[in-house]
Design a protein around this motif. Structure first.
Motif, mmCIF file in Angstrom:
data_model
loop_
_atom_site.group_PDB
_atom_site.id
_atom_site.type_symbol
_atom_site.label_atom_id
_atom_site.label_comp_id
_atom_site.label_asym_id
_atom_site.label_seq_id
_atom_site.Cartn_x
_atom_site.Cartn_y
_atom_site.Cartn_z
ATOM 1 N N VAL A 196 -0.228 0.411 5.372
ATOM 2 C CA VAL A 196 0.765 0.187 4.313
ATOM 3 C C VAL A 196 0.151 -0.556 3.134
ATOM 4 O O VAL A 196 0.568 -0.351 1.996
ATOM 5 C CB VAL A 196 2.035 -0.527 4.834
ATOM 6 C CG1 VAL A 196 2.737 0.314 5.869
ATOM 7 C CG2 VAL A 196 1.754 -1.919 5.353
ATOM 8 N N THR A 197 -0.837 -1.399 3.392
ATOM 9 C CA THR A 197 -1.508 -2.107 2.300
ATOM 10 C C THR A 197 -2.291 -1.117 1.441
ATOM 11 O O THR A 197 -2.210 -1.154 0.210
ATOM 12 C CB THR A 197 -2.442 -3.190 2.865
ATOM 13 O OG1 THR A 197 -1.666 -4.103 3.642
ATOM 14 C CG2 THR A 197 -3.128 -3.951 1.758
ATOM 15 N N GLY A 198 -3.023 -0.230 2.086
ATOM 16 C CA GLY A 198 -3.749 0.797 1.337
ATOM 17 C C GLY A 198 -2.816 1.725 0.590
ATOM 18 O O GLY A 198 -3.084 2.131 -0.546
ATOM 19 N N ARG A 199 -1.706 2.048 1.222
ATOM 20 C CA ARG A 199 -0.723 2.930 0.596
ATOM 21 C C ARG A 199 -0.102 2.278 -0.639
ATOM 22 O O ARG A 199 0.075 2.919 -1.678
ATOM 23 C CB ARG A 199 0.343 3.274 1.635
ATOM 24 C CG ARG A 199 1.427 4.179 1.159
ATOM 25 C CD ARG A 199 2.314 4.503 2.336
ATOM 26 N NE ARG A 199 3.685 4.614 1.934
ATOM 27 C CZ ARG A 199 4.452 5.644 2.239
ATOM 28 N NH1 ARG A 199 3.982 6.620 2.979
ATOM 29 N NH2 ARG A 199 5.689 5.688 1.834
ATOM 30 N N ALA A 200 0.220 0.983 -0.540
ATOM 31 C CA ALA A 200 0.791 0.261 -1.686
ATOM 32 C C ALA A 200 -0.223 0.175 -2.827
ATOM 33 O O ALA A 200 0.134 0.373 -3.995
ATOM 34 C CB ALA A 200 1.240 -1.135 -1.262
#
Length: 138
Positions: A32-36
């Motif tokens: 989710v961090t990479g996606r954000a």
């Protein structure tokens, strides 16, 4: 900004709500961090992600990741969110014989409704900041 820095911001933000990140959460947290970061880079047309994310957008990016993480947890492991503190806002102040109530109507919300509102806020927060950093794509 690196992914590791963003991960630590996301973990710190989750701690403020009473959620402690476990070892089992690390893979989804990284996702989710990479996606954000990718969302912010794509929206603002930053060519080198996440290195081009300025410090003025680090908290916006972290909040997107937290919202995505909580949405994932709500969907796949809702029991993990039982200790989440959704009553962080000041609702009432009493000074002497005077009482001021701020959050009218929220007392009737269920925990799920509060969580949905909170996730929605996190996933939409900072749009005006993203617009101010947007670059023209050639």
């Amino acid at each position: 900004m690196t992914i590791e820095e963003l991960n630590s911001l996301v973990e710190m933000r989750l701690l403020t709500f009473g959620y402690t990140v476990t070892e089992a959460d690390q893979k989804i947290l990284s996702y989710v961090t990479g996606r954000a970061a990718q969302y912010v880079c794509t929206f603002c047309n930053f060519p080198h992600c996440p290195d081009d994310i300025p410090s003025s957008l680090q908290y916006v990016t972290a909040d997107y990741a937290v919202g995505d993480f909580l949405q994932h947890k709500k969907t796949f492991a809702p029991d993990d969110l039982t200790n989440l503190n959704l009553d962080l806002a000041v609702k009432q102040i009493t000074t002497g014989d005077t009482t001021t109530v701020f959050a009218t109507g929220e007392g009737s919300q269920t925990d799920e409704q509060k969580l949905n509102s909170f996730i929605s806020y996190l996933m939409t927060y900072g749009k005006h900041e993203l617009h101010s950093h947007r670059r023209v794509k050639w």
